[in-house]
Design a protein around this motif. Structure first.
Motif, mmCIF file in Angstrom:
data_model
loop_
_atom_site.group_PDB
_atom_site.id
_atom_site.type_symbol
_atom_site.label_atom_id
_atom_site.label_comp_id
_atom_site.label_asym_id
_atom_site.label_seq_id
_atom_site.Cartn_x
_atom_site.Cartn_y
_atom_site.Cartn_z
ATOM 1 N N LEU A 6 11.831 -59.219 3.682
ATOM 2 C CA LEU A 6 13.151 -59.842 3.802
ATOM 3 C C LEU A 6 13.433 -60.720 2.579
ATOM 4 O O LEU A 6 14.528 -60.680 2.008
ATOM 5 C CB LEU A 6 13.241 -60.675 5.082
ATOM 6 C CG LEU A 6 14.543 -61.445 5.269
ATOM 7 C CD1 LEU A 6 15.716 -60.479 5.424
ATOM 8 C CD2 LEU A 6 14.444 -62.380 6.453
ATOM 9 N N ASN A 7 12.447 -61.479 2.177
ATOM 10 C CA ASN A 7 12.597 -62.355 1.003
ATOM 11 C C ASN A 7 12.868 -61.542 -0.259
ATOM 12 O O ASN A 7 13.749 -61.888 -1.061
ATOM 13 C CB ASN A 7 11.343 -63.210 0.850
ATOM 14 C CG ASN A 7 11.502 -64.316 -0.161
ATOM 15 O OD1 ASN A 7 12.566 -64.506 -0.723
ATOM 16 N ND2 ASN A 7 10.436 -65.050 -0.386
ATOM 17 N N THR B 287 16.479 -59.992 -0.063
ATOM 18 C CA THR B 287 17.555 -60.966 -0.294
ATOM 19 C C THR B 287 17.556 -61.466 -1.732
ATOM 20 O O THR B 287 18.621 -61.722 -2.295
ATOM 21 C CB THR B 287 17.441 -62.155 0.682
ATOM 22 O OG1 THR B 287 16.141 -62.729 0.578
ATOM 23 C CG2 THR B 287 17.717 -61.733 2.099
ATOM 24 N N SER B 288 16.393 -61.600 -2.350
ATOM 25 C CA SER B 288 16.378 -62.041 -3.756
ATOM 26 C C SER B 288 16.955 -60.968 -4.673
ATOM 27 O O SER B 288 17.617 -61.278 -5.661
ATOM 28 C CB SER B 288 14.960 -62.431 -4.196
ATOM 29 O OG SER B 288 14.119 -61.313 -4.259
ATOM 30 N N LEU C 115 19.355 -58.835 -3.743
ATOM 31 C CA LEU C 115 20.804 -58.865 -3.516
ATOM 32 C C LEU C 115 21.454 -60.092 -4.145
ATOM 33 O O LEU C 115 22.597 -60.032 -4.597
ATOM 34 C CB LEU C 115 21.095 -58.831 -2.015
ATOM 35 C CG LEU C 115 20.775 -57.503 -1.323
ATOM 36 C CD1 LEU C 115 20.951 -57.629 0.184
ATOM 37 C CD2 LEU C 115 21.627 -56.373 -1.878
ATOM 38 N N ALA C 116 20.728 -61.202 -4.194
ATOM 39 C CA ALA C 116 21.270 -62.429 -4.790
ATOM 40 C C ALA C 116 21.182 -62.414 -6.317
ATOM 41 O O ALA C 116 21.756 -63.265 -6.984
ATOM 42 C CB ALA C 116 20.524 -63.641 -4.249
ATOM 43 N N SER D 265 15.767 -61.872 -8.447
ATOM 44 C CA SER D 265 14.475 -61.235 -8.189
ATOM 45 C C SER D 265 13.525 -61.378 -9.366
ATOM 46 O O SER D 265 13.878 -61.887 -10.427
ATOM 47 C CB SER D 265 14.693 -59.753 -7.900
ATOM 48 O OG SER D 265 15.125 -59.108 -9.076
ATOM 49 N N ALA E 245 17.166 -53.310 -3.620
ATOM 50 C CA ALA E 245 16.895 -53.902 -2.301
ATOM 51 C C ALA E 245 16.706 -52.841 -1.227
ATOM 52 O O ALA E 245 16.230 -53.148 -0.128
ATOM 53 C CB ALA E 245 18.022 -54.841 -1.914
#
Length: 195
Positions: free
Chosen positions: A83-84, A87-88, A90-91, A94, A167
């Motif tokens: 999950l981490n 989300t990194s 997508l944000a 990464s 992702a």
């Protein structure tokens, strides 16, 4: 390796003799010849050093990439890590951001070196001696480089499409974990004897 190259460079510097056609009173001409000679020595030394450093850096980078890949793949066993990581991605924050920045910086370094060589005509990556003499109170010359002409560093962040594609692996793992855990809970619930 660097100290050996520097020793060779110093020996090469000590063997400089101005051409016989240069007048002994022409200090500016001698300095110009000396700078050209130093530039050629610097180019040779920097070429050897860059080749050696490039091999070492490439080997180190490749080993770090393998370590990072193994660590991330082991971490993906945990749904929280997946999950981490998703989300990194997508944000746009990464681990891949570091590699992207490195590639952009190497590209910019080449552009900057070409620009400086075009403007100065010399290899400015190494050590060089520049002596500027003003004779008879002459006027200051314009600088060789206008700061507004220097190419700007531009970082290109990953696009939305690239982020979603990166992702997808972790999102797929999360969906798989949900199916496995739901199936385990469903089977456990059906086997439970409520008496």
């Amino acid at each position: 390796f660097d100290s050996g190259l520097w020793k060779d460079f110093k020996e090469g510097m000590s063997s400089f003799h101005p051409p016989e056609s240069t007048k002994k009173n022409d200090i500016e001409g001698i300095m110009s010849q000396f700078n050209k000679y130093m530039d050629s020595l610097t180019a040779i030394r920097d070429g050897k050093m860059n080749e050696f450093a490039g091999r070492l850096n490439e080997e180190r980078y490749n080993r770090q990439q393998v370590q990072q890949a193994v660590a991330l793949n082991l971490a993906r066993i945990s749904p929280t890590a997946s999950l981490n990581l998703a989300t990194s991605e997508l944000a746009g924050t990464s681990m891949e951001l570091k590699s992207r920045y490195r590639d952009n910086a190497l590209s910019y370094q080449k552009k900057y070196a070409e620009f400086m060589h075009e403007k100065t005509g010399m290899n400015v990556g190494g050590r060089m001696i520049v002596m500027k003499m003003t004779i008879d109170g002459g006027e200051n010359e314009e600088p060789l480089i206008d700061p507004t002409e220097i190419p700007a560093f531009v970082f290109t962040p990953p696009s939305i499409t690239e982020s979603v594609q990166a992702a997808a692996v972790d999102a797929g793992l999360l969906a798989l974990f949900n199916l496995i855990f739901f199936a385990g809970a469903f089977v456990g619930f059906n086997r439970y004897d409520a008496r």
